[in-house]
Motif scaffolding. Structure first.
Motif, PDB file in Angstrom:
ATOM      1  N   GLY A  58      -6.079 125.911  29.971  1.00  6.15           N
ATOM      2  CA  GLY A  58      -6.127 124.985  31.100  1.00  6.15           C
ATOM      3  C   GLY A  58      -5.102 123.874  30.957  1.00  6.15           C
ATOM      4  O   GLY A  58      -5.348 122.726  31.317  1.00  6.15           O
TER       5      GLY A  58
ATOM      6  N   THR B 458      -4.538 129.601  39.845  1.00  8.08           N
ATOM      7  CA  THR B 458      -5.279 128.723  38.950  1.00  8.08           C
ATOM      8  C   THR B 458      -5.726 127.497  39.722  1.00  8.08           C
ATOM      9  O   THR B 458      -5.162 127.161  40.754  1.00  8.08           O
ATOM     10  CB  THR B 458      -4.415 128.223  37.775  1.00  8.08           C
ATOM     11  OG1 THR B 458      -3.284 127.568  38.312  1.00  8.08           O
ATOM     12  CG2 THR B 458      -3.998 129.335  36.863  1.00  8.08           C
ATOM     13  N   GLY B 459      -6.714 126.844  39.190  1.00  7.47           N
ATOM     14  CA  GLY B 459      -7.180 125.572  39.724  1.00  7.47           C
ATOM     15  C   GLY B 459      -7.530 125.653  41.191  1.00  7.47           C
ATOM     16  O   GLY B 459      -8.092 126.634  41.670  1.00  7.47           O
ATOM     17  N   SER B 462      -6.514 128.658  43.549  1.00 12.67           N
ATOM     18  CA  SER B 462      -6.978 130.018  43.260  1.00 12.67           C
ATOM     19  C   SER B 462      -7.351 130.734  44.549  1.00 12.67           C
ATOM     20  O   SER B 462      -7.751 130.097  45.521  1.00 12.67           O
ATOM     21  CB  SER B 462      -8.210 129.978  42.375  1.00 12.67           C
ATOM     22  OG  SER B 462      -7.993 129.152  41.285  1.00 12.67           O
ATOM     23  N   TYR B 810     -11.989 127.502  41.380  1.00 12.77           N
ATOM     24  CA  TYR B 810     -11.373 127.354  40.069  1.00 12.77           C
ATOM     25  C   TYR B 810     -10.642 128.642  39.724  1.00 12.77           C
ATOM     26  O   TYR B 810     -10.712 129.627  40.437  1.00 12.77           O
ATOM     27  CB  TYR B 810     -12.440 127.071  39.005  1.00 12.77           C
ATOM     28  CG  TYR B 810     -13.419 125.979  39.363  1.00 12.77           C
ATOM     29  CD1 TYR B 810     -12.977 124.693  39.607  1.00 12.77           C
ATOM     30  CD2 TYR B 810     -14.777 126.239  39.448  1.00 12.77           C
ATOM     31  CE1 TYR B 810     -13.871 123.686  39.929  1.00 12.77           C
ATOM     32  CE2 TYR B 810     -15.684 125.233  39.763  1.00 12.77           C
ATOM     33  CZ  TYR B 810     -15.217 123.952  40.018  1.00 12.77           C
ATOM     34  OH  TYR B 810     -16.101 122.968  40.338  1.00 12.77           O
ATOM     35  N   THR B 811     -10.001 128.624  38.559  1.00 11.98           N
ATOM     36  CA  THR B 811      -9.292 129.815  38.105  1.00 11.98           C
ATOM     37  C   THR B 811     -10.247 131.001  37.983  1.00 11.98           C
ATOM     38  O   THR B 811     -11.216 130.933  37.228  1.00 11.98           O
ATOM     39  CB  THR B 811      -8.659 129.552  36.726  1.00 11.98           C
ATOM     40  OG1 THR B 811      -7.904 128.367  36.816  1.00 11.98           O
ATOM     41  CG2 THR B 811      -7.795 130.706  36.293  1.00 11.98           C
ATOM     42  N   GLN B 828     -15.476 132.076  38.191  1.00  9.23           N
ATOM     43  CA  GLN B 828     -14.338 131.182  38.058  1.00  9.23           C
ATOM     44  C   GLN B 828     -14.669 130.130  37.015  1.00  9.23           C
ATOM     45  O   GLN B 828     -15.804 129.675  36.931  1.00  9.23           O
ATOM     46  CB  GLN B 828     -14.072 130.485  39.392  1.00  9.23           C
ATOM     47  CG  GLN B 828     -13.799 131.451  40.533  1.00  9.23           C
ATOM     48  CD  GLN B 828     -14.317 130.920  41.846  1.00  9.23           C
ATOM     49  OE1 GLN B 828     -13.961 129.841  42.278  1.00  9.23           O
ATOM     50  NE2 GLN B 828     -15.182 131.677  42.482  1.00  9.23           N
ATOM     51  N   GLU B 830     -12.636 126.721  34.768  1.00  3.52           N
ATOM     52  CA  GLU B 830     -11.427 125.931  34.617  1.00  3.52           C
ATOM     53  C   GLU B 830     -11.586 125.051  33.387  1.00  3.52           C
ATOM     54  O   GLU B 830     -12.534 124.265  33.302  1.00  3.52           O
ATOM     55  CB  GLU B 830     -11.258 125.072  35.886  1.00  3.52           C
ATOM     56  CG  GLU B 830      -9.950 124.380  36.011  1.00  3.52           C
ATOM     57  CD  GLU B 830      -8.855 125.334  36.449  1.00  3.52           C
ATOM     58  OE1 GLU B 830      -9.115 126.191  37.306  1.00  3.52           O
ATOM     59  OE2 GLU B 830      -7.743 125.211  35.916  1.00  3.52           O
ATOM     60  N   THR B 833     -11.419 120.449  32.756  1.00  7.03           N
ATOM     61  CA  THR B 833     -11.602 119.994  34.129  1.00  7.03           C
ATOM     62  C   THR B 833     -13.037 119.510  34.302  1.00  7.03           C
ATOM     63  O   THR B 833     -13.959 120.114  33.750  1.00  7.03           O
ATOM     64  CB  THR B 833     -11.317 121.157  35.094  1.00  7.03           C
ATOM     65  OG1 THR B 833      -9.967 121.547  34.916  1.00  7.03           O
ATOM     66  CG2 THR B 833     -11.533 120.775  36.530  1.00  7.03           C
ATOM     67  N   TRP B 899     -15.602 121.714  31.117  1.00  3.54           N
ATOM     68  CA  TRP B 899     -15.395 122.969  31.840  1.00  3.54           C
ATOM     69  C   TRP B 899     -16.069 122.886  33.195  1.00  3.54           C
ATOM     70  O   TRP B 899     -17.178 122.395  33.312  1.00  3.54           O
ATOM     71  CB  TRP B 899     -15.993 124.139  31.063  1.00  3.54           C
ATOM     72  CG  TRP B 899     -15.156 124.556  29.901  1.00  3.54           C
ATOM     73  CD1 TRP B 899     -15.220 124.054  28.639  1.00  3.54           C
ATOM     74  CD2 TRP B 899     -14.133 125.545  29.899  1.00  3.54           C
ATOM     75  NE1 TRP B 899     -14.291 124.660  27.841  1.00  3.54           N
ATOM     76  CE2 TRP B 899     -13.605 125.588  28.581  1.00  3.54           C
ATOM     77  CE3 TRP B 899     -13.602 126.392  30.858  1.00  3.54           C
ATOM     78  CZ2 TRP B 899     -12.579 126.451  28.226  1.00  3.54           C
ATOM     79  CZ3 TRP B 899     -12.577 127.256  30.490  1.00  3.54           C
ATOM     80  CH2 TRP B 899     -12.079 127.283  29.196  1.00  3.54           C
ATOM     81  N   SER B 901     -17.113 125.441  36.362  1.00  5.56           N
ATOM     82  CA  SER B 901     -17.244 126.881  36.529  1.00  5.56           C
ATOM     83  C   SER B 901     -18.224 127.212  37.641  1.00  5.56           C
ATOM     84  O   SER B 901     -19.131 126.435  37.929  1.00  5.56           O
ATOM     85  CB  SER B 901     -17.734 127.476  35.209  1.00  5.56           C
ATOM     86  OG  SER B 901     -17.895 128.850  35.340  1.00  5.56           O
TER      87      SER B 901
END
Lengths: 84, 1266
Positions: A58, B458-459, B462, B810-811, B828, B830, B833, B899, B901
């Protein structure tokens, strides 16, 4: 005798030219540091690998690259004390 | 290292090359263009590309068009461009893994790269001490420096000789033992000796100090290397210690333009350093906001310089890791008389914009900023304002005045307010696929060809994407025309010299009638048209200057310009079944198998040829060739009959309707078109006959201009319905053909590859007929869909894939499809974050600040798809509009160790949105997902999600990394999710698999089988499968394939007590029986068949391994008493070893593999997708002959055209292990790009014609993919 000397010189020139060329007294620390530095250099040199790590962590790729570079300074900790 | 062809060989093809940029620079390579009109030289994976920015006069339409794209078969690591004084265009430099520096030129005549120099300086491969990692070129174009991560640097001096040739010097080395190089840049020294600056750390002392004290005292040095052009050597001329966190340096303009020196970008600070000036420093402003950590320090990750040589002004745009771009300017001290000196006095920074984090940011002189984005779409922004107004946003303007340049001294941090786009606007959003996390080929809608479902990005950017092979179509008008279905239409001009179409003639076979529409400002029905409307039309055309000719079953109705109507009745007892006309000639096929031929004189009257030759069978289709420019008549017509033949007839007046050649077909031809198209090779017009068959096949052949013989036949299966063909022309007036089967296809010469390409149009419903449509406002096509009239435009024909996007939060890390319908479950997560809960809590705490962040700042939408975005957030409105436009633009709030998610159910088929979403709390990160039907619950489908908690926590931390499996019940036909329970595990869960009505999962190195209980999952079986960590699971029958994070795959057999009749209470067993001999850091696997597994690893290899026959048999012996249970472990592993069947280096990291067919009626291939956006396939060879042919071809091309960047192709494909059983199709496809002589030579070697080799290469792709 001269032959031996020349071999010695050749080895030295190789060691100078190619980092990681071992010698009879290579320590475990030298050996592992060398491998770790090779790995860290390889992570940076392969863009997909750096990308993969950056997504996993990340972090942007530049930060991961810096992290790899920084780890190359002392990848496996300080050298063990020399025994006399 | 011979290319070993094992029992099974594959042909590797790239369907979509990687889109992730590794390096980019601006350049001027096209001679004759203004220096402002800069091109972009970009490296993506193993390709180098040149882009141009094309804009129309009023700059309303901007396009980034790629005009050159070449595969260099090597890892490109850096690109640079420079202008050698006195030359007309820029030289391009490429650093790659070849151990060579390559100087390229652009050749505008051939549209190709020309290699000027290729100098070897080291070993090939990405190595620590072989230069190539860094590349910098002197701004005055005198030399280039390449550096490695450690020790080596090499400088080449380039010159121009009197003849205009480019000379390159021998390498000058500047090596420093035990020194690590962190960054390199070239200084601008004006015309003084070139200087390169580097950031270096010497580790020699730290290495030899056991106490670790020297390591603590290590320093980072800014080093100047001066290239002495007079003495022809490189010396280290200056060095000074800089802040240790420095990561990037930029050269500041020198000479007349500025002070020279470098900007040293460090964590949280930027310094200006030079040996001749005082240092300066300014902190990097941090974001202010409720959810921002005020202590978090930013680094600069990308930047670019703008220098106006005319005005001696410059500024930098520097981007932080959050994507915020700052404009940095420098103020010069003035001397006593008020003149500007070259001593900088202060630096100032202004928050400019927030862009996606760039790998490389380029400022283009025309007024654009190109973002080669690290993740997601590359973007081009139009610069509206350079933020020169001091009054605007004074809170976002900072100067270095009060900051000491001493890194030791403490300072006060700066804060700014991020906002939406203000000074720039998005001009082009270039669709890209990187990072491509997973793909799945599926066909939930039962379309002709399956679609590729992908999770990408990503982020906050996504997305879940539906990728189709096809061209996007912009519908302009779709209007129903009553109840009857129409079967054909024609768009006609009133006069041949008209620019626009005036009539639209629609004919219905079913109702036996014709309607005529007039095209003006509006398209409306014409009440009293001169056309015959009571019958169906077979063909309508404009002949001569202004004669409209309508052919119907009973005759030919020709309308002269004067309004006079001539009627030619069909001889009695016959009807017209087929007709075709060009400007002067009209050919009719009668029901009696006779042909009638007419020639139009200058008076606009049709004169019939008396002869009416009879064909061998009933005429089903015919076509006369287009009238060549400047001539009166076409040479040939082609007639198809129901005896499955086509005949080429001469239709010239001196030899009318003489048969020239016959070709047998596999089915009855339903449609024939003779079209002149440009042959890309020679650039001349060639007559092609396009044939559509009853069976849905499509053929294209060349008509020999002299003999009328047919040759070079290419075939493609288009769909289940008979193929009908319509000649159309594109906006750039290149002629192409539209083939309508069960979906419409466009056949055209691809603008980039110049190969004739067939691509379907992405439409909800197929077209029955289509024609060109040119009016004052529209230059497109019109078509019929049943009773609907459709007017549409084609977008660019460059991209062959079209995508539909559903935004994610999120990713994405994993996806699973609902087995019953087209709903996907996407997990997902990240890293670093803040999760939604944390953000909410933070916002509640600092409500005042929040207002500022959300309320006061107006947002502009960066993406064009904001309507799409609102859709996706609408069902999740209760979630406080979490991923709003602000988040999407500015990115997610970061927090180290946190994280964020969630799991989302995505319906890309009907709702085209996220239908349900559940967030994970407690610092969990979702890693994998599976849709499992549990036998114990009467095969009800549940969704299981494997997560990790506190991922990445250090070993000594007070929190421990562990894992969970969450189970969700499906509601609302799978569109909704409901929490059932979660089960704790000691390690994060990376792999889940539905297995025999239960759930198989990997916990560290162990493989478990669980069943669903009331409050948790219940363990049913357990076995040690792999050495480290299971990352992927696959199964067929009782066989499970467990992939390890570093040790390849292990085959495990599941022995169930139920089937073996073992005593009650004896546990089910999992027995590993075969593993691999090589370490493979597996990322993705798939079972190709029961014995064979294909996989990919982190280093970019694709491989296929197979279990030996004996092992396979033994493992499947009935019951638990079998031999395999007692088999002894071999060398500390499983009893048997896998055999390697194929191995291939792709460079990109394969993330998904799947055995699937990609086109309707195509053979199954191994489809893979890579992290950097590559879509590729491995096609199994069917015949031994093909293997030999392509292996030989590959070898010959390798020798004939060594890759551009100097890497040896075979070495490249054998990067980690020798290539085995795979022929590189991408290299074979280079064949058509070779020079004429090379092609002749290679074709001679393989004992075939050039055209035949080309056909074979193209067919290899066309048969199975696109």
């Amino acid at each position: 005798m001269a032959d031996k000397l020349r071999t010695q010189q050749q080895l030295e020139s190789l060691q100078n030219k190619y980092i990681g060329t071992g010698h009879a007294d290579t320590t475990k620390h030298e050996w592992t540091s060398n491998i770790a530095r090779d790995s860290y250099a390889s992570y940076q040199g392969h863009p997909p690998l750096l990308h993969y790590m950056s997504i996993g962590m990340g972090q942007p790729m530049e930060k991961v690259r810096m992290h790899c570079m920084e780890r190359m300074v002392q990848p496996v900790g300080p050298a063990p004390p020399v025994e006399d | 290292m011979a290319n070993v062809q094992a029992t099974q060989a594959f042909y590797s093809l790239t369907l979509e090359p990687s889109s992730a940029p590794t390096a980019a620079c601006t350049c001027n390579v096209i001679p004759g263009l203004k220096s402002q009109d800069q091109q972009i030289f970009e490296a993506r994976g193993q390709r180098i590309l040149l882009h141009r920015i094309v804009e129309n006069e009023d700059r309303t339409e901007v396009k980034v068009s790629t005009f050159l794209d070449q595969d260099v078969f090597g890892i490109v690591r850096g690109v640079s461009a420079f202008r050698i004084p006195g030359t007309g265009t820029d030289q391009l430099v490429v650093s790659s893994d070849s151990g060579r520096v390559v100087l390229l030129n652009y050749d505008p005549d051939k549209n190709s790269f020309k290699r000027i120099h290729q100098e070897t300086f080291g070993k090939s491969g990405v190595r620590r001490t072989v230069p190539g990692q860094y590349l910098a070129s002197d701004p005055r174009g005198r030399c280039v420096m390449l550096a490695s991560a450690e020790k080596n640097k090499v400088v080449y001096i380039v010159n121009r000789n009197a003849e205009g040739g480019i000379l390159i010097s021998s390498p000058h080395e500047a090596n420093q033992w035990a020194s690590l190089c962190f960054a390199v840049c070239a200084l601008d020294t004006g015309w003084e000796h070139p200087v390169f600056a580097t950031l270096e750390v010497d580790y020699n002392d730290a290495e030899n100090d056991p106490s670790g004290e020297m390591y603590e005292r290590r320093e980072k040095q800014l080093v100047y290397y001066t290239v002495d052009l007079g003495l022809n050597h490189v010396v280290k001329s200056w060095s000074d210690t800089v802040d240790y966190s420095a990561n990037m340096i930029f050269g500041v303009p020198g000479g007349q333009d500025g002070p020279s020196g470098v900007l040293v970008c460090c964590e949280d600070r930027i310094y200006y350093r030079h040996d001749k000036s005082q240092p300066l420093s300014i902190p990097i402003p941090r974001r202010r906001g409720a959810t921002e950590d005020p202590e978090r320090k930013r680094c600069i990750v990308a930047g670019c310089l703008h220098l106006s040589r005319a005005r001696h002004e410059f500024f930098f745009l520097l981007q932080t890791e959050d994507g915020d771009v700052f404009k940095l300017t420098m103020a010069m001290a003035e001397d006593a008389s008020g003149r500007r000196t070259s001593q900088p006095e202060s630096m100032s920074m202004r928050y400019y914009e927030t862009f996606p984090v760039a790998k490389q940011m380029l400022l283009i002189r025309k007024g654009y900023i190109y973002i080669a984005a690290e993740n997601g779409n590359n973007k081009l922004y139009h610069v509206n304002d350079l933020a020169e107004d001091i009054e605007f946003e004074p809170q976002n303007y900072f100067t270095s005045d009060s900051y000491s340049p001493d890194p030791e001294e403490s300072y006060e941090a700066l804060y700014f307010h991020p906002r939406g786009l203000t000074f720039t606007s998005l001009a082009v959003d270039i669709p890209s696929l990187h990072p491509l996390m997973r793909t799945q080929v599926a066909n939930p809608l039962n379309e002709d060809a399956p679609q590729i479902y992908a999770i990408q990005g990503t982020g906050a950017t996504s997305a879940f994407k539906t990728i189709r092979h096809g061209l996007e179509v912009q519908e302009i008008v779709s209007s129903p025309l009553g109840a009857i279905d129409y079967s054909n239409l024609w768009s006609l001009k009133h006069r041949a010299s008209d620019q626009y179409h005036s009539y639209l003639v629609l004919s219905s076979d079913y109702a036996d009638k014709t309607i005529v529409l007039s095209i003006g400002d509006e398209v409306e029905t014409m009440e009293n048209s001169p056309f015959l409307t009571t019958r169906a039309t077979i063909s309508a055309s404009l002949m001569g200057d202004a004669t409209l000719v309508q052919v119907h079953a009973r005759g030919v109705h020709s309308i002269l310009e004067s309004g006079t109507v001539n009627e030619w009745p069909v001889p009695s007892h016959r009807t017209i079944v087929a007709a075709s006309a060009n400007e002067r000639q009209l050919l009719l096929g009668l029901s009696s198998s006779e042909l009638a031929f007419f020639f139009m004189g200058d008076d606009g009257v049709l004169n019939q040829l008396e002869e009416m030759p009879e064909m061998s069978g009933k005429v089903t289709a015919l076509s006369v060739g287009q009238t060549p420019k400047g001539q009166m008549q076409a040479k040939y017509a082609v007639v198809g009959c129901d005896d499955c033949t086509i005949r080429v007839l001469s239709i010239e007046l001196d030899s009318p309707l003489e048969a020239r050649s016959v070709q047998a077909l596999s089915a009855v031809p339903t449609s024939i078109e003779v079209i002149e198209q440009i042959e890309p090779d020679s650039g001349t017009n060639v007559s092609y006959v396009h044939i559509g068959l009853q069976s849905g096949l499509y053929l294209r052949a060349v008509i020999d201009d002299v003999t009328g013989e047919l040759g070079e036949v290419r075939t493609k299966f288009l769909g289940a319905r008979p193929t009908r063909l319509f000649p159309v022309s594109l906006a750039d007036s290149s002629s192409c053909v539209l083939a309508c089967s069960s979906r419409p296809w466009l056949g055209y010469n691809h603008p980039l590859s110049t190969i004739y390409t067939l691509t379907p149009l992405v439409m909800a419903q197929t077209l029955d007929a289509a024609r060109g449509f040119v009016s004052e406002h529209i230059n497109g096509l019109c078509g019929i869909q049943g009773s609907n009239l459709l007017i549409f435009e084609l977008g660019s024909v460059e991209k062959r894939l079209s995508t539909e996007t559903v935004g994610l939060k999120y990713t994405p890390r994993g996806m699973a499809r609902n087995p019953w319908n087209g709903v996907w479950y996407v997990v997902q997560s990240e890293g670093n974050t803040l999760s939604r809960e944390t953000k909410k809590a933070l916002r509640a705490k600092g409500d005042g600040v929040k207002k500022l962040e959300d309320g006061d700042v107006k947002m502009e939408t960066a993406d064009g798809d904001d309507a799409d975005m609102k859709d996706t957030t609408a069902p999740a409105a209760d979630e406080e509009n979490d991923v709003g436009e602000t988040d999407r633009h500015l990115g997610l709030s970061r927090g180290l160790g946190h994280w964020a998610s969630c799991i989302s159910a995505v319906d890309p088929v009907h709702a085209k949105a996220i239908t349900s979403s559940i967030e994970f709390g407690e610092n969990e990160a979702a890693l994998c997902v599976a849709a499992v039907a549990f036998e114990s619950r009467n095969w009800e489908v549940f969704v299981a999600v494997g997560t990790g908690q506190h991922l990445g926590a250090a070993a000594g931390a007070d929190v421990q990394t562990k894992g969970f499996v969450h189970v969700f019940r499906l509601v609302d036909e799978g569109r909704g999710l409901e929490v059932v329970h979660k089960t704790e595990f000691p390690t994060p869960i990376y792999a889940l698999l539905p297995f025999h009505g239960r759930l198989a999962l990997g916990v560290g190195p162990e493989l478990f089988i669980y069943d669903l209980g009331m409050r948790a999952l219940l363990r049913k079986s357990r076995g040690l499968a792999v050495p480290n960590q299971i990352t992927s699971l696959q199964a067929q029958g009782n066989r499970i394939i467990a992939a390890d994070v570093s040790e390849s795959v292990t085959y495990v057999v599941y022995k169930s007590t139920a089937s073996s009749g073992a005593p009650a209470g004896a546990a089910d067993r999992l027995i590993p029986f075969a593993d691999d001999t090589i370490q493979r850091w597996t990322t993705a696997t798939t079972m190709v068949d029961y014995e064979t597994v294909a996989g990919g690893d982190k280093f970019g290899n694709l491989w296929v391994v197979r279990a030996p026959e004996q092992a396979s048999k033994e493992a499947d012996e009935e019951g638990i008493g079998g031999f395999i249970v007692n088999e002894r472990s071999y060398l500390g592993g499983a009893p048997y070893r896998l055999e390697l069947r194929a191995h291939y280096y792709t460079q990109d990291i394969p993330m998904s593999l799947q055995r699937t067919a990609l086109v309707a009626g195509g053979q199954e291939v191994l489809f893979w997708s890579g992290l950097q956006g590559t879509l590729g396939i491995l096609v199994p060879f069917v015949s031994r002959e093909d293997v030999e042919f392509f292996a030989q071809l590959e070898n010959l091309i390798r020798a004939e055209e060594p890759p551009l960047a100097g890497r040896d192709h075979l070495m490249y494909r054998s990067y980690y292990a020798p290539v085995k059983g795979v022929v590189d199709g991408d290299l074979c496809e280079r064949f058509s790009k070779l020079s004429f002589d090379s092609r002749q030579k290679i074709a001679g070697e393989v004992e075939r014609g050039v055209k035949e080799v080309e056909r074979k290469v193209q067919e290899m792709r066309g048969r199975v993919a696109f």
